[in-house]
Design a protein around this motif. Structure first.
Motif, PDB file in Angstrom:
ATOM      1  N   LEU A 196      -4.350  16.365  -0.575  1.00  0.00           N
ATOM      2  CA  LEU A 196      -3.348  15.756  -1.442  1.00  0.00           C
ATOM      3  C   LEU A 196      -2.521  16.852  -2.099  1.00  0.00           C
ATOM      4  CD1 LEU A 196      -2.576  12.893  -2.527  1.00  0.00           C
ATOM      5  CD2 LEU A 196      -4.025  13.405  -4.487  1.00  0.00           C
ATOM      6  N   GLU A 197      -1.200  16.754  -1.972  1.00  0.00           N
ATOM      7  CA  GLU A 197      -0.305  17.760  -2.530  1.00  0.00           C
ATOM      8  C   GLU A 197       0.518  17.159  -3.666  1.00  0.00           C
ATOM      9  OE1 GLU A 197       2.160  19.295   0.523  1.00  0.00           O
ATOM     10  OE2 GLU A 197       0.493  19.880   1.837  1.00  0.00           O
ATOM     11  N   ALA A 198       0.678  17.953  -4.724  1.00  0.00           N
ATOM     12  CA  ALA A 198       1.572  17.593  -5.821  1.00  0.00           C
ATOM     13  C   ALA A 198       2.619  18.684  -5.919  1.00  0.00           C
ATOM     14  CB  ALA A 198       0.792  17.463  -7.126  1.00  0.00           C
ATOM     15  N   ARG A 199       3.895  18.296  -5.855  1.00  0.00           N
ATOM     16  CA  ARG A 199       4.969  19.271  -5.848  1.00  0.00           C
ATOM     17  C   ARG A 199       5.856  19.075  -7.062  1.00  0.00           C
ATOM     18  NH1 ARG A 199       6.802  17.963   0.376  1.00  0.00           N
ATOM     19  NH2 ARG A 199       4.869  18.624   1.436  1.00  0.00           N
ATOM     20  N   GLY A 200       6.432  20.168  -7.500  1.00  0.00           N
ATOM     21  CA  GLY A 200       7.335  20.123  -8.630  1.00  0.00           C
ATOM     22  C   GLY A 200       8.237  21.336  -8.648  1.00  0.00           C
ATOM     23  N   GLU A 201       8.984  21.503  -9.736  1.00  0.00           N
ATOM     24  CA  GLU A 201       9.909  22.627  -9.883  1.00  0.00           C
ATOM     25  C   GLU A 201       9.127  23.935  -9.960  1.00  0.00           C
ATOM     26  OE1 GLU A 201      13.810  24.069 -10.161  1.00  0.00           O
ATOM     27  OE2 GLU A 201      13.287  21.939 -10.196  1.00  0.00           O
ATOM     28  N   GLY A 202       9.097  24.664  -8.860  1.00  0.00           N
ATOM     29  CA  GLY A 202       8.455  25.969  -8.841  1.00  0.00           C
ATOM     30  C   GLY A 202       6.952  25.956  -8.721  1.00  0.00           C
ATOM     31  N   PHE A 203       6.329  24.825  -8.406  1.00  0.00           N
ATOM     32  CA  PHE A 203       4.870  24.829  -8.236  1.00  0.00           C
ATOM     33  C   PHE A 203       4.453  23.851  -7.140  1.00  0.00           C
ATOM     34  CE2 PHE A 203       5.393  21.155 -10.962  1.00  0.00           C
ATOM     35  CZ  PHE A 203       4.418  20.280 -10.511  1.00  0.00           C
ATOM     36  N   ARG A 204       3.228  24.050  -6.659  1.00  0.00           N
ATOM     37  CA  ARG A 204       2.640  23.193  -5.637  1.00  0.00           C
ATOM     38  C   ARG A 204       1.128  23.249  -5.798  1.00  0.00           C
ATOM     39  NH1 ARG A 204       3.361  24.163   0.884  1.00  0.00           N
ATOM     40  NH2 ARG A 204       1.860  22.592   1.601  1.00  0.00           N
ATOM     41  N   VAL A 205       0.498  22.112  -6.002  1.00  0.00           N
ATOM     42  CA  VAL A 205      -0.946  22.033  -6.216  1.00  0.00           C
ATOM     43  C   VAL A 205      -1.558  21.194  -5.098  1.00  0.00           C
ATOM     44  CG1 VAL A 205      -2.783  21.281  -7.775  1.00  0.00           C
ATOM     45  CG2 VAL A 205      -0.640  22.225  -8.698  1.00  0.00           C
ATOM     46  N   THR A 206      -2.679  21.681  -4.561  1.00  0.00           N
ATOM     47  CA  THR A 206      -3.370  20.964  -3.489  1.00  0.00           C
ATOM     48  C   THR A 206      -4.784  20.611  -3.927  1.00  0.00           C
ATOM     49  OG1 THR A 206      -2.101  22.174  -1.820  1.00  0.00           O
ATOM     50  CG2 THR A 206      -4.108  21.071  -1.087  1.00  0.00           C
ATOM     51  N   ARG A 207      -5.182  19.361  -3.667  1.00  0.00           N
ATOM     52  CA  ARG A 207      -6.534  18.914  -3.982  1.00  0.00           C
ATOM     53  C   ARG A 207      -7.064  18.089  -2.820  1.00  0.00           C
ATOM     54  NH1 ARG A 207      -7.301  16.728 -10.024  1.00  0.00           N
ATOM     55  NH2 ARG A 207      -9.440  17.023  -9.294  1.00  0.00           N
ATOM     56  N   GLN A 208      -8.383  17.934  -2.798  1.00  0.00           N
ATOM     57  CA  GLN A 208      -9.028  17.123  -1.777  1.00  0.00           C
ATOM     58  C   GLN A 208      -9.328  15.732  -2.345  1.00  0.00           C
ATOM     59  OE1 GLN A 208      -9.569  18.207   1.454  1.00  0.00           O
ATOM     60  NE2 GLN A 208      -8.390  19.999   0.784  1.00  0.00           N
ATOM     61  N   GLY A 209      -9.325  14.744  -1.473  1.00  0.00           N
ATOM     62  CA  GLY A 209      -9.626  13.395  -1.909  1.00  0.00           C
ATOM     63  C   GLY A 209     -10.113  12.548  -0.753  1.00  0.00           C
ATOM     64  N   GLU A 210     -10.390  11.285  -1.050  1.00  0.00           N
ATOM     65  CA  GLU A 210     -10.861  10.330  -0.044  1.00  0.00           C
ATOM     66  C   GLU A 210      -9.849   9.189   0.055  1.00  0.00           C
ATOM     67  OE1 GLU A 210     -14.472   7.104   0.720  1.00  0.00           O
ATOM     68  OE2 GLU A 210     -14.523   8.452  -1.013  1.00  0.00           O
TER      69      GLU A 210
ATOM     70  N   ARG B  21      -8.809   8.557  -3.737  1.00  0.00           N
ATOM     71  CA  ARG B  21      -9.739   8.814  -4.845  1.00  0.00           C
ATOM     72  C   ARG B  21     -10.077  10.303  -4.877  1.00  0.00           C
ATOM     73  NH1 ARG B  21     -14.077   4.702  -4.793  1.00  0.00           N
ATOM     74  NH2 ARG B  21     -14.743   5.756  -2.879  1.00  0.00           N
ATOM     75  N   LEU B  22      -9.900  10.906  -6.069  1.00  0.00           N
ATOM     76  CA  LEU B  22     -10.193  12.321  -6.248  1.00  0.00           C
ATOM     77  C   LEU B  22     -11.674  12.522  -6.582  1.00  0.00           C
ATOM     78  CD1 LEU B  22      -7.069  13.346  -8.365  1.00  0.00           C
ATOM     79  CD2 LEU B  22      -7.339  13.339  -5.873  1.00  0.00           C
ATOM     80  N   ALA B  23     -12.078  13.805  -6.644  1.00  0.00           N
ATOM     81  CA  ALA B  23     -13.485  14.116  -6.918  1.00  0.00           C
ATOM     82  C   ALA B  23     -13.911  13.646  -8.305  1.00  0.00           C
ATOM     83  CB  ALA B  23     -13.721  15.622  -6.774  1.00  0.00           C
ATOM     84  N   ASP B  24     -12.992  13.600  -9.270  1.00  0.00           N
ATOM     85  CA  ASP B  24     -13.335  13.150 -10.626  1.00  0.00           C
ATOM     86  C   ASP B  24     -13.237  11.628 -10.766  1.00  0.00           C
ATOM     87  OD1 ASP B  24     -10.623  12.735 -10.541  1.00  0.00           O
ATOM     88  OD2 ASP B  24     -10.124  14.192 -12.096  1.00  0.00           O
ATOM     89  N   ARG B  25     -13.141  10.917  -9.639  1.00  0.00           N
ATOM     90  CA  ARG B  25     -13.107   9.452  -9.553  1.00  0.00           C
ATOM     91  C   ARG B  25     -11.749   8.846  -9.904  1.00  0.00           C
ATOM     92  NH1 ARG B  25     -16.909   8.579  -6.303  1.00  0.00           N
ATOM     93  NH2 ARG B  25     -16.947   6.367  -6.907  1.00  0.00           N
ATOM     94  N   ARG B  26     -10.791   9.664 -10.262  1.00  0.00           N
ATOM     95  CA  ARG B  26      -9.447   9.135 -10.502  1.00  0.00           C
ATOM     96  C   ARG B  26      -8.836   8.654  -9.187  1.00  0.00           C
ATOM     97  NH1 ARG B  26      -5.354  12.907 -12.969  1.00  0.00           N
ATOM     98  NH2 ARG B  26      -6.522  14.501 -11.797  1.00  0.00           N
ATOM     99  N   ILE B  27      -8.009   7.603  -9.290  1.00  0.00           N
ATOM    100  CA  ILE B  27      -7.361   7.040  -8.107  1.00  0.00           C
ATOM    101  C   ILE B  27      -5.848   7.188  -8.260  1.00  0.00           C
ATOM    102  CG2 ILE B  27      -6.935   4.944  -6.771  1.00  0.00           C
ATOM    103  CD1 ILE B  27      -9.716   4.007  -7.486  1.00  0.00           C
ATOM    104  N   LEU B  28      -5.233   7.811  -7.260  1.00  0.00           N
ATOM    105  CA  LEU B  28      -3.791   8.023  -7.246  1.00  0.00           C
ATOM    106  C   LEU B  28      -3.184   7.343  -6.022  1.00  0.00           C
ATOM    107  CD1 LEU B  28      -3.629  11.844  -8.083  1.00  0.00           C
ATOM    108  CD2 LEU B  28      -3.448   9.935  -9.688  1.00  0.00           C
ATOM    109  N   GLU B  29      -1.894   7.103  -6.099  1.00  0.00           N
ATOM    110  CA  GLU B  29      -1.158   6.589  -4.944  1.00  0.00           C
ATOM    111  C   GLU B  29      -0.322   7.719  -4.368  1.00  0.00           C
ATOM    112  OE1 GLU B  29       2.392   3.793  -5.040  1.00  0.00           O
ATOM    113  OE2 GLU B  29       0.810   2.399  -4.391  1.00  0.00           O
ATOM    114  N   ALA B  30      -0.396   7.897  -3.053  1.00  0.00           N
ATOM    115  CA  ALA B  30       0.307   9.010  -2.418  1.00  0.00           C
ATOM    116  C   ALA B  30       0.930   8.557  -1.110  1.00  0.00           C
ATOM    117  CB  ALA B  30      -0.651  10.176  -2.187  1.00  0.00           C
ATOM    118  N   ARG B  31       1.902   9.351  -0.652  1.00  0.00           N
ATOM    119  CA  ARG B  31       2.639   9.043   0.575  1.00  0.00           C
ATOM    120  C   ARG B  31       2.146   9.919   1.720  1.00  0.00           C
ATOM    121  NH1 ARG B  31       7.341  11.454   2.218  1.00  0.00           N
ATOM    122  NH2 ARG B  31       7.579  12.333   0.103  1.00  0.00           N
TER     123      ARG B  31
END
Length: 236
Positions: free
Chosen positions: A187-201, A215-225
């Protein structure tokens, strides 16, 4: 010699003049304002349908009752997401402020290109160029979800078996699965001058461009493309 009975013995006689007047009123043509309204609606539907194919034919079904004149008529399609094909409803806003709205029924016929299967297609098969054939005909007689774009259909997967010579509809196809339910995804999160990558299910399956829940490792649920195999991005 027999004499005709007096009019008092024929109660219906006094209605004869009124019946004649009623026939004259019914024979009066529609006001010119109504004709102008119909011409405006016909021109609007012709413009809308011209993008779908060739030689659009418009048949209007005006209401039987006569309404007050519609000044500055502005036609619109109540169901703008649907192409104006077959039997459609057309709205008309009247007056500068558009406070009054009328609705008419119309039939729209357009000759254009649509897709058929060139052979029998099995469920789960991915469509190639040789699996589809382009036909021409009245698009208004086809199912509403009939596909007309060859390039958009190539590469998609049949949800179920399709017979040869069958009109191809959007709900019969899906994008190839790039992510399956339960897959480990990046899972990638992009923004102005940054890029963060995390693993999920992945909690859902999907193809390119579709949005699913992760679903992320901390149990949070996000919507992604979905942007690739097991790759997703969180849009800002």
């Amino acid at each position: 010699m027999l004499e005709a009975p007096p009019s008092s013995t024929r109660p219906w006689a006094r209605f004869v003049p009124w019946l004649g007047l009623l026939c004259l009123l019914l024979a009066v043509p529609a006001p010119a304002a109504d004709e102008a309204l119909l011409d405006r609606v016909r021109a609007f539907l012709t413009d809308e349908a011209r993008a779908l194919g060739d030689a659009p034919r418009i048949t209007l079904h005006p209401p039987a009752a006569h309404f007050p004149a519609c000044e500055s008529p502005r036609p619109f399609l109540p169901k703008a997401s649907r192409p104006p094909l077959g039997r459609v409803s057309v709205g008309v806003r009247c007056g500068e402020a558009g406070r009054r709205t009328r609705y008419l029924q119309a039939e729209v016929a357009v000759v254009g290109t649509y897709l058929e299967t060139a052979r029998a297609i099995g469920a789960g098969e991915r469509l190639g160029r040789r699996d589809l054939v382009e036909r021409r005909g009245d698009l208004g007689r086809l199912p509403r979800q009939a596909l007309r774009d060859l390039d958009a259909a190539i590469g998609q997967v049949a949800r179920r078996s399709l017979a040869g010579g069958q009109v191809v509809q959007a709900h019969q196809l899906r994008l190839p699965r790039l992510v399956g339910r339960g897959d480990r995804v990046r899972l990638e999160a992009r923004g102005e001058g940054f890029r963060v990558t995390r693993q999920g299910e992945a909690l859902e399956a999907g193809g390119r461009g579709e949005r699913i829940r992760v679903r992320l490792a901390d149990r949070r649920i996000l919507e992604a493309r979905i942007i690739g195999p097991q790759r997703l991005v969180v849009d800002n």
